[in-house]
Design a protein around this motif. Sequence first.
Motif, PDB file in Angstrom:
ATOM      1  N   ARG A 299      55.454 -25.028  34.843  1.00 36.91           N
ATOM      2  CA  ARG A 299      55.235 -24.125  33.719  1.00 36.91           C
ATOM      3  C   ARG A 299      56.411 -23.167  33.552  1.00 36.91           C
ATOM      4  NH1 ARG A 299      48.822 -22.467  33.510  1.00 36.91           N
ATOM      5  NH2 ARG A 299      47.948 -24.503  34.092  1.00 36.91           N
ATOM      6  N   THR A 300      56.416 -22.521  32.391  1.00 34.11           N
ATOM      7  CA  THR A 300      57.452 -21.529  32.103  1.00 34.11           C
ATOM      8  C   THR A 300      56.810 -20.173  31.852  1.00 34.11           C
ATOM      9  OG1 THR A 300      57.396 -22.030  29.732  1.00 34.11           O
ATOM     10  CG2 THR A 300      58.970 -23.264  31.085  1.00 34.11           C
ATOM     11  N   THR A 304      59.129 -18.024  26.806  1.00 26.60           N
ATOM     12  CA  THR A 304      60.508 -18.305  27.215  1.00 26.60           C
ATOM     13  C   THR A 304      60.602 -19.715  27.765  1.00 26.60           C
ATOM     14  OG1 THR A 304      60.453 -17.743  29.578  1.00 26.60           O
ATOM     15  CG2 THR A 304      60.545 -15.905  28.017  1.00 26.60           C
ATOM     16  N   PRO A 305      61.827 -20.248  27.868  1.00 22.21           N
ATOM     17  CA  PRO A 305      62.001 -21.553  28.524  1.00 22.21           C
ATOM     18  C   PRO A 305      62.254 -21.411  30.020  1.00 22.21           C
ATOM     19  CG  PRO A 305      64.055 -20.889  27.507  1.00 22.21           C
ATOM     20  CD  PRO A 305      63.071 -19.784  27.207  1.00 22.21           C
ATOM     21  N   ILE A 306      62.094 -20.203  30.551  1.00 21.86           N
ATOM     22  CA  ILE A 306      62.428 -19.931  31.951  1.00 21.86           C
ATOM     23  C   ILE A 306      61.301 -20.418  32.865  1.00 21.86           C
ATOM     24  CG2 ILE A 306      62.991 -18.129  33.623  1.00 21.86           C
ATOM     25  CD1 ILE A 306      63.910 -16.402  31.273  1.00 21.86           C
ATOM     26  N   PRO A 307      61.607 -21.280  33.829  1.00 21.85           N
ATOM     27  CA  PRO A 307      60.571 -21.737  34.769  1.00 21.85           C
ATOM     28  C   PRO A 307      60.027 -20.561  35.584  1.00 21.85           C
ATOM     29  CG  PRO A 307      62.536 -23.123  34.894  1.00 21.85           C
ATOM     30  CD  PRO A 307      62.910 -21.931  34.072  1.00 21.85           C
TER      31      PRO A 307
END
Length: 404
Positions: A299-300, A304-307
């Motif tokens: 998941r992020t 955001t696209p940040i894991p």
Amino acid sequence: MTATMMEQPLATSRWKRRAKYAAIGIGVVVLVFYGAGGWYFSGLLRSDGLQPESPSRDFDVVVLGLDESTITLAGADEAISKPGRYGLWWEGGYVQVGDVVEVRADGSVVRELIPIDGSPPISTGLDDPDRVEVDLESYAYGHPDHLGLPSSDVTYQSPLGDMPAWLVTPVSEQAVDTWAIHVHGWRADRRETLRALPAFAAAGVTSLVIDYRNDAGAPADPTGHYRFGRSEWQDVQGAIDYATAKGARRILLVGYSTGAAAVMATMEQAADVDPIVGLVFDSPNVDFGRAVKTEAARRTIPGTPIPIPNSLTVVAMTIADWRWDVAWDQINYVSRAGDTDIPMLVFQGSADETVPPSVARDLAAANPARVGLVETTAGHVESWNVDPDAYETRIRDFLVEVIG
């Protein structure tokens, strides 16, 4: 002292103050990130993992056509083209779909048709307003009646009260003294166990398929949460007491997914495990913390696209433990698997996206003299689906080893 010499200490002092304020600012950001983020994700962990939820059906597959031996399917469920044998449920009937015969250019799939119950569904196409929408599932059987084995509804007692169960007996009328108690997994139901029952019946073993606390129609755990064996073991104990009262002298405990955690907890907590002669697990979720970390890694951070970093997951798990007494160490049964002296058969699919395959591997490595690991290419609790004959043969062989 020159002006330049006086300016140097002042500049140094300003730099130190700025560095101090920057460090404080960073500290505040980190504290907010982990504090607020940990609190948020601990709540998500509760809703996604701890709170009971009955299984639901996804009618995302449509029947385009069928004949005596094949059925054509279309829809969003990726399983329509997965190899293996699966169940197809609709209002009024149940069939199995077998091998993939053809994958068509339009995305529809032709599969082998195996009638089970009711009249097969018929549809004339996707544009038909009366098209039959069906639920494709891994359980493969919808009820014990589909197995062709004698079965009945029974009730056993747990500390919380009456618990429903299915009693499935071998075709043989001779008295049997070996029972298997089947414990389904997290957010599943008793149907999850049906695929394995013919193998036990073929060996003359009576199967008791139980509901337990937090299941639909069963009493709820006082905490309102799944306990991953910490309280569910008492229900398994109640099923053992029922079986022994009915004449069972030897008992096998069979756990599917998180049902394996309830079984492992029973082995640790039960006052008398002497009747238990063997354990069978399928995709054992016996280290829930590892499953949580694996899912979190996919998941992020919202928006955001940040894991999600593992450190934030650990903080969230710590907060969840503080808020709801999860007791991560207690429900990591792999860490104590070496203490079990009972023969164990474990099925695990390499494509399992719910429970990391490393859990089963570590379970086997912790007690190699007692644990037989069967690895397949399957998804979660789908080793039977990819090769029913091999699955059932391995169970029968194990039963010969432990009960003769």
